[in-house]
Design an enzyme around this catalytic site. Structure first.
Site, PDB file in Angstrom:
ATOM      1  N   GLU A 155       5.267   6.156   2.987  1.00  0.00           N
ATOM      2  CA  GLU A 155       4.233   6.910   2.183  1.00  0.00           C
ATOM      3  C   GLU A 155       3.255   7.805   3.192  1.00  0.00           C
ATOM      4  OE1 GLU A 155       2.064   3.651   0.411  1.00  0.00           O
ATOM      5  OE2 GLU A 155       4.017   3.108  -0.875  1.00  0.00           O
TER       6      GLU A 155
ATOM      7  N   GLU B 218      11.893   1.935  -5.328  1.00  0.00           N
ATOM      8  CA  GLU B 218      11.129   0.417  -5.575  1.00  0.00           C
ATOM      9  C   GLU B 218      10.571   0.556  -7.091  1.00  0.00           C
ATOM     10  OE1 GLU B 218       7.671   0.451  -3.008  1.00  0.00           O
ATOM     11  OE2 GLU B 218       8.684   1.366  -1.306  1.00  0.00           O
TER      12      GLU B 218
END
Length: 573
Positions: A337, A443
Site C-alpha cells: 500500500e 485480497e
C-alpha cells in the site's frame, strides 16, 4: 493561447460489443485514437461538427480547435475544479456503460477525472494523468442508481491548466451482453478446445469407447487467505482442505509487527508452521508482506528509531524474511500500500519504497515482486490509487537505478469492495494490464450487506474472465470473533451464502465436474475444458481391464488439439 500541432491518427480501432476483449496501449500519444464504438451515444464525439452537443460547464470558456486535420475542444479560464466542457445525456439504470476519452492539458502533469452529474449525485467514471503535447487515454465506466438525465463533465483540481478533450465515447451494454462477453472471454483465455481420438495398441480407432474426464487440479491460481487458526482448529482445516484452493496468503503472520515484536527478537515460528501446512496441501504462498507503508502498521519500536537506525533495521528486516523464505513463495508484496501510505518516505527518504524494491531484487530476484494496493479497481474517486497513479509508481520502481530490465514486477489489486462497478473494474484492469506484467487480485472481499453474496459472484465472474488476471486470492481467513470483512463459513464451518458462491463458481470452473461421453465411429470425442490437470478414464469391450486411466494436462501452452491436430489416447486391448 498556444496550441501544439496534432496529426490525425489513421488507426481505427474496432471494438465489438460482446466478443472482443477490451485492449489499449495506455501511453501518451502524439495523436489520439478514434473513439471506441464510434462514440456510442455521445453526440459529436470527434468534434468534427464544432461545438454541436457540447457546452461550457462551471463557467469555463471553451474553444473548438482544428490542427492538422484533428478537431478537439479546449476548456480554459477555469475558476473551479469542475470547470470544463459538458454534454447532457440520458442514462438507464439497467445498462452498464463503458467510457473513454482522450485528454491533454496545457502544462504540467495533472490528474483529470470524468464525472457524470445525476439526480442521485455525482458519479466518477475514471481518471487519467494528462500531459502537455500528447494525448492520454481516460478509460472507465459506470452504472447509475436510477434512470434519468445526466451531464458529463471533466474536472481537475489544478485550475491553472487548460483541459483539452477529444474522441469521447460512452457505450451502453445490457446485462445479457455483458455476461456474454464474460463467457466468451473466459472461453478464450482459460479454456481449450480438445478433439480426442481413442486408439488401440496398433493405432486403430476404437469407436463406441466410453471416455470420462475429471479435473484433479485447476490450472488457474485461485485460493483463500489463511491464518494460524488453521493450525489448531480441525474443523477449519477440514473445510479448507476439502476445496481445490491452489494458492494462499498468510493474513498477518509474516508481517513485520508479527515477526519482530521487540527489536532484534525475530520469531518466525507461526510463519514456519503455516508454510509446513501449505506444503502438505500443495498450496503456493504469496509472501505478504515485507513492509507496510503506513505508520500504524509498524512494530511499535520502529516508529521511534532515528533515520540511520531505521534504515539499518529495514535492511535487516527485508533480508531476514526474504532469505528465510526464498524459494518457498511465488510472490513478495515488497512495500504494501505505498500509494496510500508514505511512512518510509517521510521517515527515511523520498523514494524509499523504490529503494526497497531494489533491495528485494538483490535478495530474491527470481520471484515476482508486487506492488499491492486497494481502490485501483474498487473506487473510482480514490485518485491516489487510480490506474494512472498505479502505473506511474510502477514505472518509478522499474526505472530505479539497477532495476531496469532486471526486476520482475507484478501488479496486486487488493479488491476490497463495497458496491461493485463492473464497467470500471474491467476498464481499470485493462489500464494497468498495459504495463505488460502479471496482474493478480490479491485480497478479494465484499463488505457486509444484504447483497454481499450477489456482489461477490458478480466480481468473481468479472475478474476470473478478464484475460489479464493471472490469479485470485479471497480475503476470508476465519477467526472466531469474525473475519476482516467477509467470512465464507459460520463458526460451525457451514457455508454462508458467500461460501456457496465460491463453491458454485469453482464447480463451474471445473472442480469436481465429471464429463462422460462415447466416441464416434472413428473413435473421436470433442470437448472444451478449463485449464488444469485431468484424470481420463477409457472403457471399451476389448480392454482386458474394466478401464484404462491416463492423465491429461490442459493449459494455454499445451498443444492445440484442434480438428487438424487431434490428441491420441492409446489404450491396450
Amino acid at each position: 493561447m498556444v496550441f501544439t500541432k496534432y496529426i490525425l491518427s489513421n488507426l481505427t480501432l474496432f471494438f465489438f460489443l460482446i466478443i472482443i476483449k477490451f485492449f489499449f496501449q495506455f501511453q501518451c500519444l502524439e495523436s489520439p485514437h478514434k473513439p471506441q464504438y464510434g462514440g456510442g451515444i455521445i453526440v459529436n464525439p470527434e468534434f468534427n461538427e464544432g461545438l454541436k452537443g457540447w457546452s461550457s460547464f462551471g463557467e469555463a470558456k471553451i474553444q473548438h480547435i482544428e490542427s492538422q486535420g484533428n478537431n478537439f475542444i479546449a476548456a480554459h479560464t477555469r475558476s473551479h475544479h469542475h470547470a470544463s466542457i459538458s454534454q447532457k445525456l440520458y442514462l438507464d439504470k439497467n445498462k452498464l456503460y463503458t467510457f473513454s476519452a482522450w485528454i491533454q492539458v496545457s502544462h504540467g502533469s495533472v490528474p483529470v477525472t470524468a464525472v457524470f452529474k445525476t439526480s442521485s449525485g455525482s458519479k466518477h467514471a475514471g481518471s487519467t494523468i494528462a500531459e502537455p503535447s500528447c494525448w492520454s487515454m481516460l478509460k472507465g465506466g459506470l452504472t447509475v442508481d436510477e434512470s434519468g438525465p445526466a451531464e458529463l463533465y471533466f474536472q481537475s483540481n489544478d485550475t491553472s491548466v487548460e483541459i483539452w478533450v477529444d474522441n469521447v465515447s460512452l457505450q451502453p451494454f445490457t446485462e445479457e451482453q455483458w455476461k456474454a462477453h464474460q463467457v466468451q472471454s473466459i472461453k478464450k483465455a482459460h479454456k481449450k478446445e480438445l478433439r480426442i481420438q481413442v486408439v488401440d495398441a496398433q493405432g486403430n480407432p476404437l469407436p463406441n469407447s466410453t471416455i470420462s474426464l475429471q479435473q484433479k487440479l485447476p490450472g488457474f491460481p485461485f485460493g483463500c487467505a489463511i491464518n494460524s487458526n488453521i493450525l489448531t482448529n480441525t474443523a477449519y482445516r477440514n473445510w479448507y482442505t476439502a476445496r481445490p484452493f491452489t494458492v494462499t496468503t498468510f493474513e498477518n503472520e509474516m508481517k513485520w509487527y508479527s515477526t519482530e515484536v521487540s527489536h532484534g527478537k525475530v520469531d518466525y515460528s507461526l510463519c514456519d508452521s503455516l508454510f509446513n501446512f501449505a506444503k502438505q496441501q500443495n498450496l503456493s504462498v504469496r509472501g505478504h508482506n515485507v513492509f507496510w507503508d503506513k505508520q500504524k502498521y509498524q512494530p511499535s519500536w520502529v516508529t521511534s528509531l532515528p533515520r540511520t537506525q531505521l534504515l539499518a533495521a529495514s535492511y535487516s528486516r527485508l533480508n531476514s524474511v526474504m532469505s528465510r523464505y526464498k524459494g518457498q513463495v511465488i510472490a513478495w508484496d515488497v512495500v504494501n500500500e505505498n500509494l496510500h501510505g508514505s511512512f518510509f518516505e517521510q521517515a527515511l527518504l523520498r523514494g524509499a519504497s523504490t529503494l526497497f524494491y531494489n533491495w528485494a531484487l538483490k535478495a530474491d530476484g527470481n520471484t515476482l515482486l508486487f506492488m499491492n494496493d486497494y481502490n485501483t479497481i474498487e473506487e473510482r474517486g480514490d485518485v491516489a490509487s487510480s490506474p494512472a497513479h498505479y502505473l506511474r509508481k510502477l514505472k518509478q520502481i522499474r526505472e530505479y537505478p539497477g532495476n531496469r530490465g532486471k526486476i520482475k514486477m507484478a501488479i496486486g489489486l487488493e479488491g476490497h469492495f463495497a458496491t461493485p462497478n463492473l464497467p470500471y473494474v474491467r476498464a481499470a484492469i485493462d489500464t494497468v494490464a498495459a504495463a505488460g506484467v502479471p496482474v493478480w487480485i490479491t485480497e478479494l472481499d465484499v463488505s457486509s450487506s444484504p447483497q454481499q453474496a450477489s456482489y461477490l459472484e458478480q466480481i468473481l465472474r468479472e475478474v476470473r474472465s478478464h484475460p489479464h488476471v493471472s490469479g485470485i486470492v479471497i480475503w476470508a481467513p476465519w477467526k472466531p470473533e469474525g473475519c476482516y470483512s467477509m467470512c465464507l463459513t459460520d463458526n460451525n464451518f457451514k457455508n454462508l451464502a458467500t461460501g456457496h458462491v465460491v463453491d458454485k463458481l469453482m464447480h463451474e470452473w471445473g472442480w469436481q465436474r465429471f464429463e462422460s461421453a462415447t466416441t464416434d465411429a472413428d473413435g473421436f470425442f470433442e470437448t472444451s475444458l478449463f485449464h488444469g490437470d485431468y484424470e481420463v478414464k477409457i472403457s471399451h469391450p476389448t480392454l482386458k481391464n474394466s478401464y484404462s486411466a491416463q492423465t491429461l494436462k490442459v493449459d494455454s501452452t499445451s498443444t492445440d488439439y484442434s480438428q487438424k491436430t487431434p490428441l491420441f489416447l492409446q489404450v491396450s486391448a
